[in-house]
Design a protein around this motif. Structure first.
Motif, PDB file in Angstrom:
ATOM      1  N   SER A 185       0.857  -1.182   0.000  1.00 43.17           N
ATOM      2  CA  SER A 185       0.000   0.000   0.000  1.00 43.17           C
ATOM      3  C   SER A 185       0.894   1.233   0.000  1.00 43.17           C
ATOM      4  CB  SER A 185      -0.899   0.015   1.231  1.00 43.17           C
ATOM      5  OG  SER A 185      -0.135   0.230   2.405  1.00 43.17           O
ATOM      6  N   ILE A 219       0.566   3.763   1.839  1.00 47.61           N
ATOM      7  CA  ILE A 219       0.793   4.137   3.243  1.00 47.61           C
ATOM      8  C   ILE A 219       2.007   3.403   3.793  1.00 47.61           C
ATOM      9  CG2 ILE A 219      -0.138   3.967   5.586  1.00 47.61           C
ATOM     10  CD1 ILE A 219      -2.909   4.464   4.439  1.00 47.61           C
ATOM     11  N   ALA A 220       2.107   2.108   3.523  1.00 41.39           N
ATOM     12  CA  ALA A 220       3.228   1.316   4.035  1.00 41.39           C
ATOM     13  C   ALA A 220       4.551   1.800   3.462  1.00 41.39           C
ATOM     14  CB  ALA A 220       3.015  -0.162   3.707  1.00 41.39           C
ATOM     15  N   ASN A 239       5.461   4.992   5.126  1.00 39.50           N
ATOM     16  CA  ASN A 239       5.866   4.747   6.516  1.00 39.50           C
ATOM     17  C   ASN A 239       7.328   4.312   6.588  1.00 39.50           C
ATOM     18  OD1 ASN A 239       3.417   5.397   7.682  1.00 39.50           O
ATOM     19  ND2 ASN A 239       2.723   3.289   7.881  1.00 39.50           N
ATOM     20  N   TYR A 258      -1.419   4.917  10.381  1.00 43.83           N
ATOM     21  CA  TYR A 258      -2.007   3.593  10.578  1.00 43.83           C
ATOM     22  C   TYR A 258      -2.737   3.186   9.299  1.00 43.83           C
ATOM     23  CZ  TYR A 258      -4.462  -0.197  13.036  1.00 43.83           C
ATOM     24  OH  TYR A 258      -4.933  -1.417  13.435  1.00 43.83           O
ATOM     25  N   TYR A 259      -2.724   1.912   8.993  1.00 44.05           N
ATOM     26  CA  TYR A 259      -3.242   1.405   7.722  1.00 44.05           C
ATOM     27  C   TYR A 259      -4.585   0.703   7.857  1.00 44.05           C
ATOM     28  CZ  TYR A 259       0.001  -1.599  10.133  1.00 44.05           C
ATOM     29  OH  TYR A 259       0.696  -2.231  11.135  1.00 44.05           O
ATOM     30  N   GLU A 319      -1.200  -3.653   5.868  1.00 48.43           N
ATOM     31  CA  GLU A 319      -0.283  -2.709   5.227  1.00 48.43           C
ATOM     32  C   GLU A 319       0.079  -3.112   3.803  1.00 48.43           C
ATOM     33  OE1 GLU A 319       2.429  -5.211   8.011  1.00 48.43           O
ATOM     34  OE2 GLU A 319       0.328  -4.620   7.852  1.00 48.43           O
ATOM     35  N   GLU A 322     -11.197  -3.411   2.345  1.00 44.07           N
ATOM     36  CA  GLU A 322     -10.781  -2.218   1.609  1.00 44.07           C
ATOM     37  C   GLU A 322     -11.604  -2.062   0.332  1.00 44.07           C
ATOM     38  OE1 GLU A 322      -6.878  -0.982  -1.021  1.00 44.07           O
ATOM     39  OE2 GLU A 322      -6.576  -2.243   0.750  1.00 44.07           O
TER      40      GLU A 322
END
Length: 390
Positions: free
Chosen positions: A109, A111-112, A115, A260-261, A267, A317
């Protein structure tokens, strides 16, 4: 009937594992064998106690001594998730010089990925990445989907382990730190989510279409090389020290603007599909009970709260199924047909399981020396219990 939980299922009196969990047993007080196993590990490792802290301090001193005059003294696998991100922070606090290692299965993702970037930049930690060809990755995932087995994500877990070993060997590092915590995650029940190199190779040989070129396959010979000859140790600090996942997440958000995912193991988009769609819908299995049971054992939530959360449908999701079908080039008809087919078990395909059982005395020694995880020894090196596996 468990009247407090409003269910006719037999449920552990200490967590929320119920009679549907594979190879579960209950004692006269209604406590399951997995709770007993966790207590055994807690006592053996001294988790969160002075005994555990002292054991881990000795390991830290050894890591520093063995890493003297080297660029890095330990390897840490990173995913962009809570545990691995916080482990990077702790390693620097402990005075270690870690090399972060990532296996990119091309399903991360955004987001991951962000991060990982944020934490590594803030901590000034180098990154070693192995990126598989995306078509090859999808071919392996598709093979497991067509094989009707639950371990669709096994290739990722094993590849990360192999890539960490390769990085350790390249930089002459003797220690790999893993962010696993049986306190916060529990231990996966016997017979669930099994994988090894022979299993992956055999599934891909039957159902795959592309050659396995960029995938870092860990064969038995390579595994034994890493643990017996190279003697690269696997250390799980959270098995020794006190660790609170929620506190770690809050800290990461404040310190590094980490995001946070949405849930445990979400993630990565393949991981999210595995946990929220594939396991619940095809195998009637929901691994949220691992984490929820851990929260109950730790007194963070009640059994009723955990059970009520567990019986809710998992978070899915948006557009994840469509993304999965598009990536694996599956028609709606093909996807629906496979999801409706009768599931198969990993033990219906070739694996190294019997070899692991035969070598159990060796792996016991290796586990005590931290050369293989104790969880590997407990789950992989014993014959499956006789009787109904639920």
């Amino acid at each position: 009937m468990n009247e407090d939980l409003n269910t006719n299922l037999m449920v552990c009196s200490k967590c929320i594992y119920d009679e549907r969990v594979s190879y579960i047993k209950f004692d006269e007080n209604g406590v399951c064998n997995y709770c007993h196993q966790l207590e055994m590990l807690k006592n053996e490792y001294g988790t969160g106690q002075n005994k555990g802290e002292e054991k881990f301090l000795k390991i830290l001193d050894q890591i520093k001594r063995d890493g003297k005059n080297k660029k890095y003294d330990c390897i840490i696998g990173v995913s962009g998730g809570t545990d691995s991100s916080y482990m990077l922070y702790l390693a620097k606090q402990w005075g270690l010089r870690p090399l972060a290692v990532h296996y990119d299965n091309t399903w991360n993702s955004a987001i991951a990925t962000e991060n990982i970037r944020k934490v590594l930049k803030a901590l000034d930690i180098d990154l070693y990445t192995h990126v598989i060809d995306n078509k090859e990755a999808d071919d392996i995932f598709r093979s497991f989907f067509f094989a009707d087995v639950s371990e669709i994500e096994a290739s990722t877990d094993l590849a990360l382990a192999e890539v960490m070993y390769r990085a350790a060997w390249k930089y002459k590092v003797k220690y790999v730190l893993e962010g696993h915590s049986f306190i916060t995650e529990g231990i996966t029940p016997v017979g669930r989510n099994y994988f090894d190199g022979k299993y992956i190779k055999s599934i891909h040989k039957i159902f795959g279409k592309l050659p396995m070129k960029s995938y870092p396959l860990m064969t038995l010979s390579r595994f034994l090389f890493w643990v017996v000859f190279a003697k690269i140790q696997k250390i799980r600090p959270f098995w020794y020290i006190n660790y609170n996942k929620e506190d770690a997440r809050i800290f990461l958000e404040k310190k590094y603007k980490w995001k946070y995912y949405g849930g445990h193991h979400l993630e990565n988009r393949m991981t999210a599909f595995f946990h929220s769609i594939y396991l619940p819908q095809k195998f009637n299995t929901d691994m949220r009970n691992n984490t929820l049971s851990a929260l109950v054992r730790n007194g963070q939530i009640s059994r009723i709260e955990a059970w009520n959360e567990y019986i809710k449908p998992p978070h899915i999701e948006k557009d994840l199924v469509e993304y999965f079908k598009k990536r694996l080039e599956l028609t709606d008809e093909c996807y629906n047909e496979i999801m409706a087919r009768k599931p198969k078990s990993w033990n219906e395909y070739p694996t190294y399981k019997r070899i692991f059982e035969f070598l159990r005395p060796l792996f016991k020694v290796l586990a005590n020396a931290n050369l293989v995880p104790m969880s590997f020894y407990l789950k992989y090196c014993f014959p499956m219990p006789k009787g109904d596996k639920k």
